[in-house]
Design a protein around this motif. Structure first.
Motif, PDB file in Angstrom:
ATOM      1  N   VAL A 121       0.839  -1.203   0.000  1.00  0.00           N
ATOM      2  CA  VAL A 121       0.000   0.000   0.000  1.00  0.00           C
ATOM      3  C   VAL A 121       0.870   1.246   0.000  1.00  0.00           C
ATOM      4  O   VAL A 121       0.619   2.205  -0.745  1.00  0.00           O
ATOM      5  N   MET A 122       1.927   1.247   0.809  1.00  0.00           N
ATOM      6  CA  MET A 122       2.793   2.423   0.878  1.00  0.00           C
ATOM      7  C   MET A 122       3.466   2.693  -0.465  1.00  0.00           C
ATOM      8  O   MET A 122       3.573   3.834  -0.904  1.00  0.00           O
ATOM      9  N   HIS A 123       3.919   1.639  -1.146  1.00  0.00           N
ATOM     10  CA  HIS A 123       4.565   1.828  -2.448  1.00  0.00           C
ATOM     11  C   HIS A 123       3.578   2.391  -3.469  1.00  0.00           C
ATOM     12  O   HIS A 123       3.948   3.231  -4.308  1.00  0.00           O
ATOM     13  N   ALA A 124       2.317   1.942  -3.390  1.00  0.00           N
ATOM     14  CA  ALA A 124       1.291   2.464  -4.304  1.00  0.00           C
ATOM     15  C   ALA A 124       1.038   3.949  -4.034  1.00  0.00           C
ATOM     16  O   ALA A 124       0.852   4.743  -4.970  1.00  0.00           O
ATOM     17  N   LEU A 125       1.051   4.339  -2.766  1.00  0.00           N
ATOM     18  CA  LEU A 125       0.841   5.749  -2.421  1.00  0.00           C
ATOM     19  C   LEU A 125       1.984   6.622  -2.933  1.00  0.00           C
ATOM     20  O   LEU A 125       1.762   7.741  -3.405  1.00  0.00           O
ATOM     21  N   VAL A 126       3.196   6.110  -2.815  1.00  0.00           N
ATOM     22  CA  VAL A 126       4.361   6.872  -3.275  1.00  0.00           C
ATOM     23  C   VAL A 126       4.285   7.123  -4.781  1.00  0.00           C
ATOM     24  O   VAL A 126       4.769   8.148  -5.280  1.00  0.00           O
ATOM     25  N   ASP A 127       3.665   6.203  -5.487  1.00  0.00           N
ATOM     26  CA  ASP A 127       3.522   6.363  -6.941  1.00  0.00           C
ATOM     27  C   ASP A 127       2.440   7.368  -7.318  1.00  0.00           C
ATOM     28  O   ASP A 127       2.297   7.704  -8.499  1.00  0.00           O
ATOM     29  N   ASP A 128       1.685   7.830  -6.322  1.00  0.00           N
ATOM     30  CA  ASP A 128       0.606   8.790  -6.571  1.00  0.00           C
ATOM     31  C   ASP A 128       1.122  10.204  -6.300  1.00  0.00           C
ATOM     32  O   ASP A 128       1.369  10.579  -5.152  1.00  0.00           O
ATOM     33  N   LYS A 129       1.278  10.981  -7.337  1.00  0.00           N
ATOM     34  CA  LYS A 129       1.869  12.317  -7.249  1.00  0.00           C
ATOM     35  C   LYS A 129       1.058  13.244  -6.334  1.00  0.00           C
ATOM     36  O   LYS A 129       1.617  14.164  -5.721  1.00  0.00           O
ATOM     37  N   VAL A 130      -0.226  13.005  -6.214  1.00  0.00           N
ATOM     38  CA  VAL A 130      -1.078  13.875  -5.399  1.00  0.00           C
ATOM     39  C   VAL A 130      -0.602  13.900  -3.946  1.00  0.00           C
ATOM     40  O   VAL A 130      -0.495  14.969  -3.326  1.00  0.00           O
ATOM     41  N   TYR A 131      -0.303  12.721  -3.391  1.00  0.00           N
ATOM     42  CA  TYR A 131       0.134  12.651  -1.992  1.00  0.00           C
ATOM     43  C   TYR A 131       1.500  13.308  -1.806  1.00  0.00           C
ATOM     44  O   TYR A 131       1.717  14.062  -0.848  1.00  0.00           O
ATOM     45  N   LEU A 132       2.428  13.006  -2.702  1.00  0.00           N
ATOM     46  CA  LEU A 132       3.774  13.559  -2.557  1.00  0.00           C
ATOM     47  C   LEU A 132       3.773  15.075  -2.690  1.00  0.00           C
ATOM     48  O   LEU A 132       4.460  15.773  -1.928  1.00  0.00           O
ATOM     49  N   ASP A 133       2.998  15.598  -3.619  1.00  0.00           N
ATOM     50  CA  ASP A 133       2.922  17.057  -3.773  1.00  0.00           C
ATOM     51  C   ASP A 133       2.324  17.704  -2.527  1.00  0.00           C
ATOM     52  O   ASP A 133       2.777  18.775  -2.090  1.00  0.00           O
ATOM     53  N   PHE A 134       1.319  17.057  -1.973  1.00  0.00           N
ATOM     54  CA  PHE A 134       0.690  17.573  -0.748  1.00  0.00           C
ATOM     55  C   PHE A 134       1.686  17.615   0.402  1.00  0.00           C
ATOM     56  O   PHE A 134       1.798  18.623   1.120  1.00  0.00           O
ATOM     57  N   ILE A 135       2.439  16.543   0.576  1.00  0.00           N
ATOM     58  CA  ILE A 135       3.403  16.484   1.679  1.00  0.00           C
ATOM     59  C   ILE A 135       4.550  17.464   1.461  1.00  0.00           C
ATOM     60  O   ILE A 135       5.042  18.085   2.413  1.00  0.00           O
ATOM     61  N   LYS A 136       4.967  17.644   0.210  1.00  0.00           N
ATOM     62  CA  LYS A 136       6.010  18.637  -0.072  1.00  0.00           C
ATOM     63  C   LYS A 136       5.552  20.030   0.334  1.00  0.00           C
ATOM     64  O   LYS A 136       6.304  20.797   0.946  1.00  0.00           O
ATOM     65  N   ARG A 137       4.302  20.355  -0.014  1.00  0.00           N
ATOM     66  CA  ARG A 137       3.765  21.671   0.369  1.00  0.00           C
ATOM     67  C   ARG A 137       3.715  21.807   1.879  1.00  0.00           C
ATOM     68  O   ARG A 137       4.078  22.846   2.439  1.00  0.00           O
ATOM     69  N   TRP A 138       3.299  20.759   2.527  1.00  0.00           N
ATOM     70  CA  TRP A 138       3.157  20.813   3.993  1.00  0.00           C
ATOM     71  C   TRP A 138       4.518  20.962   4.667  1.00  0.00           C
ATOM     72  O   TRP A 138       4.677  21.761   5.597  1.00  0.00           O
ATOM     73  N   SER A 139       5.492  20.179   4.230  1.00  0.00           N
ATOM     74  CA  SER A 139       6.807  20.184   4.884  1.00  0.00           C
ATOM     75  C   SER A 139       7.536  21.510   4.732  1.00  0.00           C
ATOM     76  O   SER A 139       8.470  21.802   5.483  1.00  0.00           O
ATOM     77  N   LYS A 140       7.112  22.330   3.775  1.00  0.00           N
ATOM     78  CA  LYS A 140       7.729  23.645   3.596  1.00  0.00           C
ATOM     79  C   LYS A 140       7.127  24.700   4.504  1.00  0.00           C
ATOM     80  O   LYS A 140       7.650  25.813   4.613  1.00  0.00           O
ATOM     81  N   LYS A 141       6.024  24.353   5.177  1.00  0.00           N
ATOM     82  CA  LYS A 141       5.405  25.304   6.103  1.00  0.00           C
ATOM     83  C   LYS A 141       6.297  25.495   7.324  1.00  0.00           C
ATOM     84  O   LYS A 141       6.850  24.535   7.863  1.00  0.00           O
ATOM     85  N   ASN A 142       6.412  26.701   7.777  1.00  0.00           N
ATOM     86  CA  ASN A 142       7.244  26.979   8.955  1.00  0.00           C
ATOM     87  C   ASN A 142       6.496  26.773  10.269  1.00  0.00           C
ATOM     88  O   ASN A 142       7.105  26.604  11.316  1.00  0.00           O
ATOM     89  N   ASP A 143       5.162  26.780  10.200  1.00  0.00           N
ATOM     90  CA  ASP A 143       4.381  26.726  11.426  1.00  0.00           C
ATOM     91  C   ASP A 143       3.680  25.390  11.623  1.00  0.00           C
ATOM     92  O   ASP A 143       2.909  25.224  12.571  1.00  0.00           O
ATOM     93  N   GLY A 144       3.912  24.414  10.734  1.00  0.00           N
ATOM     94  CA  GLY A 144       3.253  23.113  10.854  1.00  0.00           C
ATOM     95  C   GLY A 144       4.237  22.009  11.161  1.00  0.00           C
ATOM     96  O   GLY A 144       5.418  22.084  10.802  1.00  0.00           O
ATOM     97  N   HIS A 145       3.762  20.962  11.830  1.00  0.00           N
ATOM     98  CA  HIS A 145       4.596  19.824  12.171  1.00  0.00           C
ATOM     99  C   HIS A 145       4.082  18.577  11.450  1.00  0.00           C
ATOM    100  O   HIS A 145       2.878  18.320  11.438  1.00  0.00           O
ATOM    101  N   LEU A 146       5.002  17.824  10.894  1.00  0.00           N
ATOM    102  CA  LEU A 146       4.674  16.591  10.192  1.00  0.00           C
ATOM    103  C   LEU A 146       4.994  15.423  11.120  1.00  0.00           C
ATOM    104  O   LEU A 146       6.113  15.313  11.616  1.00  0.00           O
ATOM    105  N   VAL A 147       4.014  14.557  11.354  1.00  0.00           N
ATOM    106  CA  VAL A 147       4.185  13.449  12.296  1.00  0.00           C
ATOM    107  C   VAL A 147       3.848  12.137  11.579  1.00  0.00           C
ATOM    108  O   VAL A 147       2.726  11.965  11.094  1.00  0.00           O
ATOM    109  N   THR A 148       4.818  11.223  11.501  1.00  0.00           N
ATOM    110  CA  THR A 148       4.544   9.936  10.874  1.00  0.00           C
ATOM    111  C   THR A 148       4.421   8.849  11.932  1.00  0.00           C
ATOM    112  O   THR A 148       5.057   8.903  12.990  1.00  0.00           O
ATOM    113  N   VAL A 149       3.577   7.871  11.626  1.00  0.00           N
ATOM    114  CA  VAL A 149       3.408   6.704  12.487  1.00  0.00           C
ATOM    115  C   VAL A 149       3.757   5.468  11.671  1.00  0.00           C
ATOM    116  O   VAL A 149       3.260   5.294  10.550  1.00  0.00           O
ATOM    117  N   CYS A 150       4.647   4.639  12.197  1.00  0.00           N
ATOM    118  CA  CYS A 150       4.984   3.359  11.580  1.00  0.00           C
ATOM    119  C   CYS A 150       5.517   3.552  10.160  1.00  0.00           C
ATOM    120  O   CYS A 150       6.384   4.389   9.926  1.00  0.00           O
TER     121      CYS A 150
END
Length: 253
Positions: A121-150
């Motif tokens: 499932v994770m590999h399929a998500l990585v192949d989906d540009k929508v998720y990666l673009d969203f996370i790239k935008r989020w990680s560039k925010k100065n006031d937001g925190h990115l938290v991963t589980v597992c």
């Protein structure tokens, strides 16, 4: 004698009621004090959902934040986000949820929780540009925190957000993650790693630990301890990881 006995019982009952009232007032005062200790007016937490997500990866943190909301008198807001508003089924179809918002129209959040799933499932998500673009935008925010589980770490790693940082993930895939993304340093025998705006946690139940950690940062150790007791859960920051049997290990194809 009978009247005296009844009168004594009545006095005991009144005394018990007064004690209960005093205890209730003390509890309300404690709740008010804890609520006033929350650093922000509202702590906003977004949880990413996607098909076949592992239920415990987000349900554990969600329960912690739900109890924090009660104890802080509503100062925590938790909502779910997804690619679209279609119902999302968790792994093995155990639960169907309708997301609150899409990735495009979600409100501002202080924390974005990215739960994990099985590696296919994770590999399929990585192949989906929508998720990666969203996370790239989020990680560039100065006031937001990115938290991963597992294994949620695998959805962030390809964006470069982990480069130069210490991270962690599920013990069984940790060596593979380190090999796939050598610009990050994978830390073992921990429940989570805090690198400022990037926070990663290890396997499944570690999402509870990282959520408790965040509550402690935002609202103090007293509230964190109360939630631990309420959930009958023992908080850990470090823990010796399991060893896979017969030398087994995961390798990305």
């Amino acid at each position: 004698m009978k009247c005296k006995h009844v009168f004594a019982i009545a006095l005991l009952s009144v005394g018990s009621m007064k004690l209960q009232a005093q205890q209730h007032r003390a509890h309300e005062q404690q709740m008010h004090t804890m609520a006033s200790e929350v650093q922000q007016t509202n702590v906003r937490i977004a949880i990413l959902l996607y098909p076949d997500v592992v239920l415990q990866d987000f349900a554990g943190p969600m329960e912690v934040f739900s109890k924090a909301k009660n104890l802080s008198q509503g100062k925590y807001t938790v909502f779910t986000v997804a690619k679209d508003l279609k119902p999302v089924r968790t792994e093995n179809g155990l639960l169907k949820m309708t997301p609150d918002y899409t990735l495009e129209n979600m409100p501002t959040a202080d924390y974005l929780i990215i739960p994990g799933a099985s590696m296919p499932v994770m590999h399929a998500l990585v192949d989906d540009k929508v998720y990666l673009d969203f996370i790239k935008r989020w990680s560039k925010k100065n006031d937001g925190h990115l938290v991963t589980v597992c294994t949620g770490a695998y959805l962030v790693a390809p964006t470069g957000a982990f480069d130069g940082k210490k991270i962690t993930t599920h013990y069984f895939v940790a060596d593979d993650l380190a090999e796939q993304y050598p610009k990050a340093t994978v830390v073992k025998d921990v429940r989570f790693v805090d690198e400022g705006n990037i926070i990663t946690s290890s396997g499944v139940t570690s999402g509870i630990d990282v959520a408790l950690y965040l509550v402690g940062k935002q609202s103090g150790e007293k509230m964190k301890a109360m939630i631990e007791r309420a959930m009958q859960y023992t908080y850990h920051e470090e823990e010796k990881w399991p060893v896979a049997p017969n030398g087994m290990r995961y390798r990305s194809q």
